[in-house]
Write a protein that holds these residues in place. Structure first.
Motif, PDB file in Angstrom:
ATOM      1  N   PRO A  26       2.543  11.226  -7.631  1.00 25.86           N
ATOM      2  CA  PRO A  26       2.233   9.623  -7.560  1.00 25.86           C
ATOM      3  C   PRO A  26       2.147   9.030  -6.183  1.00 25.86           C
ATOM      4  O   PRO A  26       1.306   8.132  -6.062  1.00 25.86           O
ATOM      5  CB  PRO A  26       3.841   9.298  -7.947  1.00 25.86           C
ATOM      6  CG  PRO A  26       4.419  10.631  -8.706  1.00 25.86           C
ATOM      7  CD  PRO A  26       3.705  11.753  -7.971  1.00 25.86           C
ATOM      8  N   TYR A  27       2.723   9.836  -5.211  1.00 22.19           N
ATOM      9  CA  TYR A  27       2.402   9.036  -3.878  1.00 22.19           C
ATOM     10  C   TYR A  27       1.014   9.381  -3.413  1.00 22.19           C
ATOM     11  O   TYR A  27       0.349   8.494  -2.785  1.00 22.19           O
ATOM     12  CB  TYR A  27       3.350   9.880  -2.672  1.00 22.19           C
ATOM     13  CG  TYR A  27       4.918   9.871  -3.052  1.00 22.19           C
ATOM     14  CD1 TYR A  27       5.593   8.537  -3.060  1.00 22.19           C
ATOM     15  CD2 TYR A  27       5.686  10.889  -3.576  1.00 22.19           C
ATOM     16  CE1 TYR A  27       6.815   8.558  -3.341  1.00 22.19           C
ATOM     17  CE2 TYR A  27       6.954  10.592  -3.723  1.00 22.19           C
ATOM     18  CZ  TYR A  27       7.561   9.600  -3.721  1.00 22.19           C
ATOM     19  OH  TYR A  27       8.537   9.442  -3.959  1.00 22.19           O
ATOM     20  N   PRO A  65       4.016   0.978   0.778  1.00 19.07           N
ATOM     21  CA  PRO A  65       3.967   1.218  -0.511  1.00 19.07           C
ATOM     22  C   PRO A  65       4.755   2.419  -1.033  1.00 19.07           C
ATOM     23  O   PRO A  65       5.111   2.485  -1.977  1.00 19.07           O
ATOM     24  CB  PRO A  65       2.529   1.021  -1.012  1.00 19.07           C
ATOM     25  CG  PRO A  65       1.813   1.390   0.432  1.00 19.07           C
ATOM     26  CD  PRO A  65       2.703   0.781   1.528  1.00 19.07           C
ATOM     27  N   GLU A  71      14.616   5.463 -10.053  1.00 18.17           N
ATOM     28  CA  GLU A  71      14.514   4.055  -9.763  1.00 18.17           C
ATOM     29  C   GLU A  71      13.345   3.274 -10.459  1.00 18.17           C
ATOM     30  O   GLU A  71      13.519   2.066 -10.701  1.00 18.17           O
ATOM     31  CB  GLU A  71      14.031   4.070  -8.301  1.00 18.17           C
ATOM     32  CG  GLU A  71      15.510   4.225  -7.410  1.00 18.17           C
ATOM     33  CD  GLU A  71      15.157   4.044  -6.065  1.00 18.17           C
ATOM     34  OE1 GLU A  71      14.093   3.913  -5.590  1.00 18.17           O
ATOM     35  OE2 GLU A  71      16.288   3.759  -5.245  1.00 18.17           O
ATOM     36  N   ASN A  72      12.423   3.959 -11.070  1.00 20.32           N
ATOM     37  CA  ASN A  72      11.455   3.208 -11.943  1.00 20.32           C
ATOM     38  C   ASN A  72      12.032   3.183 -13.414  1.00 20.32           C
ATOM     39  O   ASN A  72      11.402   2.429 -14.174  1.00 20.32           O
ATOM     40  CB  ASN A  72      10.198   4.022 -12.128  1.00 20.32           C
ATOM     41  CG  ASN A  72       9.281   3.602 -10.985  1.00 20.32           C
ATOM     42  OD1 ASN A  72       8.744   2.388 -11.147  1.00 20.32           O
ATOM     43  ND2 ASN A  72       8.983   4.220 -10.145  1.00 20.32           N
ATOM     44  N   ASN A  73      13.152   3.859 -13.545  1.00 18.06           N
ATOM     45  CA  ASN A  73      13.574   3.987 -15.095  1.00 18.06           C
ATOM     46  C   ASN A  73      15.027   3.504 -15.056  1.00 18.06           C
ATOM     47  O   ASN A  73      15.919   4.085 -16.018  1.00 18.06           O
ATOM     48  CB  ASN A  73      13.323   5.158 -15.875  1.00 18.06           C
ATOM     49  CG  ASN A  73      11.838   5.202 -16.082  1.00 18.06           C
ATOM     50  OD1 ASN A  73      11.365   4.681 -17.039  1.00 18.06           O
ATOM     51  ND2 ASN A  73      11.065   6.029 -15.303  1.00 18.06           N
ATOM     52  N   THR A  74      15.570   2.564 -14.264  1.00 21.70           N
ATOM     53  CA  THR A  74      17.202   2.224 -14.295  1.00 21.70           C
ATOM     54  C   THR A  74      17.357   1.628 -15.511  1.00 21.70           C
ATOM     55  O   THR A  74      18.915   1.612 -15.751  1.00 21.70           O
ATOM     56  CB  THR A  74      17.235   1.351 -12.872  1.00 21.70           C
ATOM     57  OG1 THR A  74      16.530   0.411 -12.777  1.00 21.70           O
ATOM     58  CG2 THR A  74      17.513   1.982 -11.830  1.00 21.70           C
ATOM     59  N   ASP A  75      16.623   1.262 -16.457  1.00 19.06           N
ATOM     60  CA  ASP A  75      17.017   0.639 -17.505  1.00 19.06           C
ATOM     61  C   ASP A  75      17.219   1.540 -18.717  1.00 19.06           C
ATOM     62  O   ASP A  75      18.057   1.252 -19.486  1.00 19.06           O
ATOM     63  CB  ASP A  75      15.943  -0.549 -18.180  1.00 19.06           C
ATOM     64  CG  ASP A  75      14.716   0.121 -18.205  1.00 19.06           C
ATOM     65  OD1 ASP A  75      14.540   1.071 -17.569  1.00 19.06           O
ATOM     66  OD2 ASP A  75      13.901  -0.487 -19.099  1.00 19.06           O
ATOM     67  N   ASP A 132       6.418  16.971 -16.967  1.00 18.46           N
ATOM     68  CA  ASP A 132       6.831  15.946 -16.011  1.00 18.46           C
ATOM     69  C   ASP A 132       8.172  15.612 -16.099  1.00 18.46           C
ATOM     70  O   ASP A 132       8.754  15.768 -17.172  1.00 18.46           O
ATOM     71  CB  ASP A 132       5.745  15.208 -16.021  1.00 18.46           C
ATOM     72  CG  ASP A 132       4.339  15.453 -15.562  1.00 18.46           C
ATOM     73  OD1 ASP A 132       4.139  15.926 -14.335  1.00 18.46           O
ATOM     74  OD2 ASP A 132       3.460  15.546 -16.577  1.00 18.46           O
ATOM     75  N   PHE A 161      11.463   8.369  -9.760  1.00 13.84           N
ATOM     76  CA  PHE A 161      11.299   8.399 -11.030  1.00 13.84           C
ATOM     77  C   PHE A 161      12.638   7.619 -11.428  1.00 13.84           C
ATOM     78  O   PHE A 161      12.429   6.784 -12.277  1.00 13.84           O
ATOM     79  CB  PHE A 161      11.183   9.901 -11.783  1.00 13.84           C
ATOM     80  CG  PHE A 161      10.910   9.695 -13.287  1.00 13.84           C
ATOM     81  CD1 PHE A 161       9.521   9.631 -13.380  1.00 13.84           C
ATOM     82  CD2 PHE A 161      11.880   9.540 -14.127  1.00 13.84           C
ATOM     83  CE1 PHE A 161       9.306   9.521 -14.849  1.00 13.84           C
ATOM     84  CE2 PHE A 161      11.549   9.312 -15.629  1.00 13.84           C
ATOM     85  CZ  PHE A 161      10.260   9.509 -15.654  1.00 13.84           C
ATOM     86  N   THR A 164       8.800  12.459 -17.324  1.00 14.60           N
ATOM     87  CA  THR A 164       8.652  11.902 -18.686  1.00 14.60           C
ATOM     88  C   THR A 164       9.122  12.879 -19.647  1.00 14.60           C
ATOM     89  O   THR A 164       9.681  12.476 -20.830  1.00 14.60           O
ATOM     90  CB  THR A 164       7.193  11.418 -18.835  1.00 14.60           C
ATOM     91  OG1 THR A 164       6.216  12.362 -18.445  1.00 14.60           O
ATOM     92  CG2 THR A 164       7.270   9.977 -18.459  1.00 14.60           C
ATOM     93  N   ALA A 218       7.159   3.917   0.549  1.00 16.85           N
ATOM     94  CA  ALA A 218       8.631   3.722   0.589  1.00 16.85           C
ATOM     95  C   ALA A 218       9.187   2.706  -0.680  1.00 16.85           C
ATOM     96  O   ALA A 218      10.157   2.982  -1.203  1.00 16.85           O
ATOM     97  CB  ALA A 218       9.159   3.015   1.761  1.00 16.85           C
ATOM     98  N   THR A 219       8.474   1.858  -1.032  1.00 20.32           N
ATOM     99  CA  THR A 219       8.759   0.946  -2.240  1.00 20.32           C
ATOM    100  C   THR A 219       8.657   1.783  -3.304  1.00 20.32           C
ATOM    101  O   THR A 219       9.735   1.498  -4.382  1.00 20.32           O
ATOM    102  CB  THR A 219       7.587  -0.140  -2.227  1.00 20.32           C
ATOM    103  OG1 THR A 219       7.493  -0.949  -1.055  1.00 20.32           O
ATOM    104  CG2 THR A 219       7.869  -1.085  -3.246  1.00 20.32           C
ATOM    105  N   TYR A 220       7.952   2.852  -3.478  1.00 21.34           N
ATOM    106  CA  TYR A 220       7.722   3.424  -4.781  1.00 21.34           C
ATOM    107  C   TYR A 220       8.998   4.586  -4.518  1.00 21.34           C
ATOM    108  O   TYR A 220       9.448   4.923  -5.856  1.00 21.34           O
ATOM    109  CB  TYR A 220       6.643   4.213  -4.867  1.00 21.34           C
ATOM    110  CG  TYR A 220       6.377   4.911  -6.187  1.00 21.34           C
ATOM    111  CD1 TYR A 220       5.988   3.979  -7.406  1.00 21.34           C
ATOM    112  CD2 TYR A 220       6.421   6.192  -6.462  1.00 21.34           C
ATOM    113  CE1 TYR A 220       6.026   4.355  -8.512  1.00 21.34           C
ATOM    114  CE2 TYR A 220       6.528   6.534  -7.959  1.00 21.34           C
ATOM    115  CZ  TYR A 220       5.992   5.793  -8.857  1.00 21.34           C
ATOM    116  OH  TYR A 220       6.020   6.262 -10.124  1.00 21.34           O
ATOM    117  N   GLY A 221       9.525   4.812  -3.724  1.00 23.95           N
ATOM    118  CA  GLY A 221      10.912   5.601  -3.529  1.00 23.95           C
ATOM    119  C   GLY A 221      10.795   7.162  -2.733  1.00 23.95           C
ATOM    120  O   GLY A 221      11.667   7.729  -2.542  1.00 23.95           O
TER     121      GLY A 221
END
Lengths: 448, 346
Positions: B37-38, B317, B252-256, B228, B250, B230, B319-322
């Motif tokens: 991803p990075y 960007p 933090e992208n799916n906290t819901d 992965d 990952f 996912t 750091a924003t992604y994690g």
């Protein structure tokens, strides 16, 4: 005399209209069998309906996007400043958010703002807008005259804004994160109120390229479609002549002996070999030994040719076999040579079957991902349309199924939606190819 | 006839493309799916912000990437390998055998590994390394004796944990994440619970005990995920009792969909990872073939672009992604500028 035989019949005379027990049994069995058949078809249909409904429900949102429309003015000074930064795209995004925040009052987003509020709005806008810097930069680099005058931009919002507005996500369940904070929702609502944010047809999805994992709004399948196209050309150009030549020889010319039997068995076996095996072969032969470029549709096409060959050979041989021997005998009888017989009479009659087999083989190859994993077509690959026709074969590119696979494994839920949208596009292509195959068969097939 | 023509033209096309293929103008990258991803964010930005073409980034796991990296020098081999662990001695030797001798090691930052479960599932909110060890090791300590793992529920060994069936989805052995999981969680738990001491007392050598400590039970309670995150997420969604191992970004992208558990009382975040408080984190790397610098256009530029403050620094960007930014980024930038290879100075 005749009436003497009548009493000797041991038959129980019965009305033909009344069924005896055995007939009833047989009829009942037949009926049951019909019901089994109907049940089997219904189960299949139910699954098909569920599948299609799911694909359409999950995939159609990918065709629309949430876009922000703003008249933006970039001064020459700002242009120079942004172009001198290391991360120019981020600089453009910041300038844009700053501009919109400064104009918030005029545009009616908010009233009575302090500088602090403005800074907050600008920060919120950067989250809402997602990755727009590249679009802005491309526009000003292509139209340098636009610097200094207002330009109407229609830019994609971040995927989470899209999810908030379209999926009816309630505010209660909303969890603030780095990607979108709760106060941003107020700003989004205000922007919706004045029609600054709206939904529109996502052209990027159809014509764009793959994007970084933090930018689902910028992802498109167009480049991968082109990759698939070039790969299919390779498969078609190589597999059709090779397999037709092989089948004609085996069917019409080759002697029937142990050796040709062996070849026949091996072709049938090859058709059943898992496709990943061809990928390993392709990596070893085409890339490591022949030094062809990695991630290129040419290599993908070569690998898939190997995979498609047996399929086409088998169907071609079947359609050559179905041409009745009387045609051959007649041609030979009037003095045609063997080759003339084959090319003037047998092959044209077998052509519809060959074409159908080829198209089905191609459709199979179009949907294949596994062998491409090994030759570098899965990942962050499909970035730019090829410059030239030859470049289409040799430049790094991906193909539709590989692109879908890549999107499906990314963390951002926005990509999940894109993957479903990609599946719809892929299915449309497959369906078109299969319909063409059916039409060809209907039009040209002859029954003997 | 026409087939003969077609075949010859096809061969001609193949021949032409084979010769034109000699000049590769984009950087070719493969490796860790954690770094992917990075790398894709950087690759996209690199194409958007410079005049070089966008690099091609493939996935496949750290080991697979390094294996391809070590296949040799030349345009048909990759230029950069992404890895979620440091390169091993064995791999350096394999590289050297194939002529890949000058390797530049670039550390891009840190990634946290978190334990997360379904958001509505049992209350897995706080774990220690010992808990994970007790749940997933094949041999554990029960009442001071080393026995075959009898635990079926989390509450069997820690009353604070929910009475739910043990089921964990851990990264498969081809992932770099697995190594971190073994070393920073299982091995630590092994020591904490005293199982390691018990093994040594039972006649094992220290090395053997260390190796035995890394094992994971094989009775189906622990499931290796070779795909992965996912895939892990899908398994978690289907199993309310399951816990999964994810990268921080990952999650933090799916906290819901996911809730995260603390490890030894520390909740994972970029702050706790950068200070080193959160125990399960690992550095992320990429490796560059020095022999390709100057041959493949944009390779060195890509490396310095990747490690620039604007991208990998705090607020960038990545750091924003994690990604947890590396405090020693400046040294890395200098190292790339000087093209310092492994073993020569560092």
């Amino acid at each position: 005399m005749t009436d003497a035989t009548a009493p000797s019949l041991p038959r129980k005379s019965k009305s033909l209209l009344a069924e005896d027990d055995r007939t009833k049994k047989r009829n009942a069995a037949e009926k049951r069998f019909k019901y089994y058949g109907i049940a089997a078809i219904s189960v299949g249909l139910v699954f098909l309906v569920i599948l299609v409904a799911t694909i359409l429900r999950e995939g159609t949102p990918a065709f629309t996007r949430t876009a922000v429309t703003v008249d933006f003015v970039l001064t020459q000074e700002q242009f120079d400043e942004a172009e001198s930064a290391v991360l120019k795209t981020a600089a453009y995004t910041r300038l844009f958010s700053q501009f919109v925040a400064d104009q918030a009052e005029e545009k009616g987003v908010a009233t009575d703002l302090t500088d602090e509020d403005r800074a907050e709005i600008a920060a919120g806008l950067e989250r809402i807008m997602g990755k727009i810097g590249s679009d802005i930069r491309v526009h000003y680099r292509e139209n340098p005259d636009d610097v200094g005058s207002p330009v109407r931009f229609n830019l994609a919002a971040a995927s989470r804004v899209d999810a908030y507005l379209n999926n009816g996500q309630s505010r209660d369940g909303f969890v603030s994160s780095r990607f979108l904070e709760e106060q941003d929702l107020d700003l989004i609502d205000a922007m919706v109120e004045i029609d600054m944010i709206g939904s529109d047809w996502d052209r990027t999805f159809f014509f764009g390229s793959d994007s970084g994992v933090d930018n689902p709004g910028g992802a498109g399948i167009g480049v991968a479609v082109v990759g698939s196209f070039f790969m299919m050309i390779v498969v078609l150009v190589l597999s059709l002549p090779i397999s037709v030549a092989a089948s004609i020889y085996l069917e019409e010319f080759a002697p029937k002996n142990r050796f040709t039997d062996l070849i026949e068995v091996n072709i049938s076996n090859l058709a059943a070999v898992p496709s990943i095996v061809f990928g390993i072969l392709g990596l070893a032969v085409f890339i490591q030994f022949m030094h062809l470029p990695q991630s290129a549709p040419l290599v993908g096409g070569l690998v898939l040719t190997l995979m498609t060959l047996p399929t086409i050979i088998i169907s071609t041989r079947a359609s050559l076999k179905s041409v009745p021997p009387s045609i051959r005998d007649a041609a030979l009888g009037v003095g045609a040579s063997k080759m003339q017989t084959v090319f003037h009479h047998v092959l044209p009659l077998a052509a519809p079957g060959i074409l159908t087999g080829t198209i089905i083989g191609l459709a199979q190859a179009l949907g294949e991902t596994a062998p491409l994993l090994l030759i570098g077509m899965v990942g962050f690959v499909a970035r730019a349309y090829p410059d030239t026709f030859v470049g289409g074969f040799t430049e790094a590119n991906s193909v539709m199924p590989a692109q879908i696979y890549t999107w499906a494994s990314r963390a951002d839920p926005g990509f999940y939606e894109k993957a479903w949208g990609g599946i719809i596009i892929l299915l449309v292509f497959l369906l078109t190819m299969n319909i063409i195959a059916i039409i060809l068969r209907r039009r040209f097939e002859r029954r003997w | 006839m026409s087939f003969v023509k077609l075949t010859t033209s096809a061969l001609a096309i193949a021949a032409v493309s084979a010769t034109t293929a000699a000049a590769r103008d984009q950087v070719q990258i493969a490796g860790s799916s954690t770094v992917l991803p990075y790398a894709s964010i950087v690759a996209e930005a690199f194409g958007d912000n410079t005049d070089f073409p966008t690099p091609v980034v493939e996935s496949g796991g750290s080991s697979a990437g390094l294996k391809r990296f070590c296949e040799g020098v030349g345009e048909n081999t990759i230029d950069v390998a992404n890895a979620s662990r440091a390169i091993r001695e064995k791999e350096i030797a394999a590289c050297a055998d194939n002529g890949v001798t000058d390797i530049i090691e670039v550390r891009i930052g840190y990634d946290g590994i978190v334990f997360a479960s379904q958001i509505d599932g049992p209350a897995y909110t706080a774990f220690t390394q010992a808990d994970i060890f007790n749940a997933l090791a094949p041999m554990v300590m029960v009442d001071g004796v080393l026995v075959e793992n009898p635990h079926t529920q989390w509450s069997d060994f820690n009353a604070d944990l929910p009475a739910a069936d043990i089921l964990a989805f851990i990264p498969g052995t081809k992932h770099g994440t697995r190594e971190v999981f073994e070393e920073k969680v299982i091995a630590v738990g092994c020591e904490q619970t005293g199982a390691m001491q018990a093994m040594i007392d039972g006649g094992m050598s220290e090395d053997d005990a260390e190796d035995a400590c890394l094992a994971v039970r094989t009775d189906g309670k622990s499931v290796d995920i070779d795909g992965d995150y996912t895939e892990t997420l899908a398994r978690i969604n289907a199993n309310a009792n399951g816990i999964g191992v994810f990268g921080l970004s990952f999650y933090e992208n799916n906290t819901d969909k996911l809730k995260v558990a603390t490890m030894a009382g520390i909740s994972p975040s970029t702050e706790t990872i950068s200070t080193g408080e959160y125990p399960v984190s690992r550095p992320l790397f990429f490796y560059i073939k020095k022999a390709h610098i100057g041959v493949i256009p944009g390779l060195k530029e890509y490396a310095s672009f990747f490690t620039s403050d604007e991208l990998s620094g705090p607020g960038g960007p990545l750091a924003t992604y994690g990604l947890v930014s590396d405090p020693e980024l400046a040294a890395t930038q200098q190292m790339i500028a000087d093209e310092v290879t492994m073993g020569s100075g560092s």
